[in-house]
Design an enzyme around this catalytic site. Structure first.
Site, PDB file in Angstrom:
ATOM      1  N   HIS A   1       0.830  -1.206   0.000  1.00  0.00           N
ATOM      2  CA  HIS A   1       0.000   0.000   0.000  1.00  0.00           C
ATOM      3  C   HIS A   1       0.865   1.255   0.000  1.00  0.00           C
ATOM      4  O   HIS A   1       1.735   1.421   0.863  1.00  0.00           O
ATOM      5  CB  HIS A   1      -0.908   0.018   1.221  1.00  0.00           C
ATOM      6  CG  HIS A   1      -2.010  -0.992   1.170  1.00  0.00           C
ATOM      7  ND1 HIS A   1      -3.281  -0.684   0.717  1.00  0.00           N
ATOM      8  CD2 HIS A   1      -2.040  -2.307   1.502  1.00  0.00           C
ATOM      9  CE1 HIS A   1      -4.042  -1.770   0.782  1.00  0.00           C
ATOM     10  NE2 HIS A   1      -3.308  -2.769   1.251  1.00  0.00           N
TER      11      HIS A   1
ATOM     12  N   GLU B   1      -9.138 -11.929   5.019  1.00  0.00           N
ATOM     13  CA  GLU B   1      -8.282 -11.322   6.042  1.00  0.00           C
ATOM     14  C   GLU B   1      -9.119 -11.097   7.300  1.00  0.00           C
ATOM     15  O   GLU B   1      -8.951 -11.781   8.300  1.00  0.00           O
ATOM     16  CB  GLU B   1      -7.674 -10.008   5.541  1.00  0.00           C
ATOM     17  CG  GLU B   1      -6.738  -9.355   6.538  1.00  0.00           C
ATOM     18  CD  GLU B   1      -6.308  -7.947   6.126  1.00  0.00           C
ATOM     19  OE1 GLU B   1      -5.306  -7.471   6.682  1.00  0.00           O
ATOM     20  OE2 GLU B   1      -6.983  -7.328   5.272  1.00  0.00           O
TER      21      GLU B   1
ATOM     22  N   HIS C   1      -9.243  -7.563  -1.740  1.00  0.00           N
ATOM     23  CA  HIS C   1      -8.933  -7.936  -0.363  1.00  0.00           C
ATOM     24  C   HIS C   1     -10.010  -8.907   0.120  1.00  0.00           C
ATOM     25  O   HIS C   1     -11.197  -8.575   0.139  1.00  0.00           O
ATOM     26  CB  HIS C   1      -8.953  -6.701   0.549  1.00  0.00           C
ATOM     27  CG  HIS C   1      -7.692  -5.897   0.527  1.00  0.00           C
ATOM     28  ND1 HIS C   1      -7.335  -5.106  -0.535  1.00  0.00           N
ATOM     29  CD2 HIS C   1      -6.709  -5.752   1.465  1.00  0.00           C
ATOM     30  CE1 HIS C   1      -6.186  -4.500  -0.260  1.00  0.00           C
ATOM     31  NE2 HIS C   1      -5.779  -4.884   0.954  1.00  0.00           N
TER      32      HIS C   1
ATOM     33  N   ASP D   1       0.010   4.285   0.778  1.00  0.00           N
ATOM     34  CA  ASP D   1      -0.195   5.092   1.984  1.00  0.00           C
ATOM     35  C   ASP D   1       0.179   4.336   3.247  1.00  0.00           C
ATOM     36  O   ASP D   1       0.000   4.845   4.357  1.00  0.00           O
ATOM     37  CB  ASP D   1      -1.645   5.585   2.070  1.00  0.00           C
ATOM     38  CG  ASP D   1      -2.665   4.480   1.872  1.00  0.00           C
ATOM     39  OD1 ASP D   1      -2.269   3.348   1.549  1.00  0.00           O
ATOM     40  OD2 ASP D   1      -3.868   4.739   2.039  1.00  0.00           O
TER      41      ASP D   1
END
Length: 365
Positions: free
Chosen positions: A20, A209, A206, A22
């Site tokens: 990522h 998770e 995603h 950020d």
């Protein structure tokens, strides 16, 4: 010797598909950018700030983990800041031996100071391009693509998908959704997946998770995911017996393995968010690899996890018994799973990764 392998890990070529933008800032950069915009931080020293990010992310909660991004996103609201962060990310990855990387981030989170979605993508690409040039001047060759991300809990998926289509030949290589997984499934905006497929945009989602098998199923079947971000909770569809020597796969686990859908596994991050395992030794990545799932190794968020590709590799070698063949395997799998064309993947494997491993003499654990 294990130590011999650990010593040469920094020189091995690496591929990271789940990193990522950020979540990978330098602490000093966060301090300087925060000072420019008047954003208050929980620490005023780079070392202390780095420690704060790591400790906050170590809470064992994905929700708390995601809160750390409030600070990084706050300082990434201008073209200059976005370009700087992207440039430094490229340089840091290249210095770690990464030869191919995909940087994912959510453009919609960077509009507070008047930027448009296209403005953000162009600023990040300018930083990536500059970073690649600087790395090349240092003798480090790296290729980097953007994955633009729609936030699960907002309603801008279609806008971001259209952004991916618009910039498909200008730096963007794919689309993702991220953020709070549990309660915000791919079915929230079901039409976006067909739109992306119709426009030939690769998709990673995603899943597996913070939520389990149902989330992975939606990512694969509804979201048409080419890869799964994390995906480690696919082990919930596998029954182990005889001290884990035997494994009986459920239908979804079979589907994921049969189709060799790549899992973007991030061991250190998974331990932090309690997604899987309590130690690197018992993290599912090793068992999934042994079962012949398409496993790739990734960093997720280098700042929050105080990690790097070399660090992830070292942990797997020293704590999970991985060999140089294991490291080569996940690297080659990642290269073949990259969101670039087939001939480009082949060149990455044949011209960069294999020679990089082959030139290491006597690199046996």
């Amino acid at each position: 010797m294990t130590q011999a392998l650990v010593d040469i890990i920094p020189s091995l070529p690496k591929v990271v598909l789940h990193d990522h933008l950020d979540g990978g800032l330098r602490p000093q950069t966060v301090l300087e950018l925060a000072d420019e915009v008047g954003h208050e931080l929980p620490a005023q020293d780079a070392e202390e700030l780095g420690t704060w990010f790591r400790e906050a992310a170590d809470s064992g909660s994905l929700v708390r983990y995601l809160e750390t991004f409030d600070h990084t996103i706050a300082v990434m609201q201008t073209p200059e800041a976005l370009a700087r962060v992207a440039r430094e990310a490229v340089l840091d990855l290249a210095a770690d031996g990464v030869v191919y990387a995909e940087q994912r981030w959510a453009p919609e989170q960077h509009l507070r100071r008047g930027l448009t979605l296209p403005d953000t993508v162009e600023a990040v690409q300018a930083g990536i391009d500059e970073g690649i040039r600087e790395a090349a001047a240092r003798g480090q060759i790296i290729r980097v693509g953007q994955i633009v991300t729609g936030m699960r809990h907002t309603d801008r998926w279609q806008e971001v998908a259209e952004l991916a289509v618009a910039y498909r030949d200008a730096g963007v290589v794919g689309f993702d959704i991220a953020g709070p997984e549990d309660g915000f499934p791919p079915s929230r905006h079901a039409d976006v997946w067909q739109f992306l497929a119709d426009n030939n945009v690769p998709v990673t989602i995603h899943a597996g998770e913070a939520a389990g098998v149902d989330s992975i199923a939606q990512a694969v079947h509804l979201g048409k995911a080419d890869r799964i971000g994390h995906g480690v909770r696919i082990v919930e569809d596998i029954t182990f017996s005889e001290g884990e020597r035997r494994a009986e796969l459920g239908l979804l686990a079979h589907w994921v393995r049969d189709h060799q859908i790549p899992l973007e596994v991030c061991p250190v991050s998974n331990l932090q968010t309690a997604a899987a395992g309590s130690t690197i030794a018992d993290h599912p990545i090793t068992r999934l690899k042994e079962l012949d799932f398409a496993v790739t190794l990734n960093t997720d968020n280098r700042l929050m996890s105080r990690t790097s590709m070399s660090h992830e590799m070292r942990l797997l070698v020293t704590e999970a018994g991985w060999t140089i063949d294991d490291l080569a395997d996940v690297t080659i799998t990642a290269a073949w799973s990259a969101f670039i064309h087939h001939d480009e993947r082949r060149a990455l494997v044949d011209d960069v990764i294999l020679p990089g491993y082959q030139k290491i003499e006597g690199a046996q654990p």
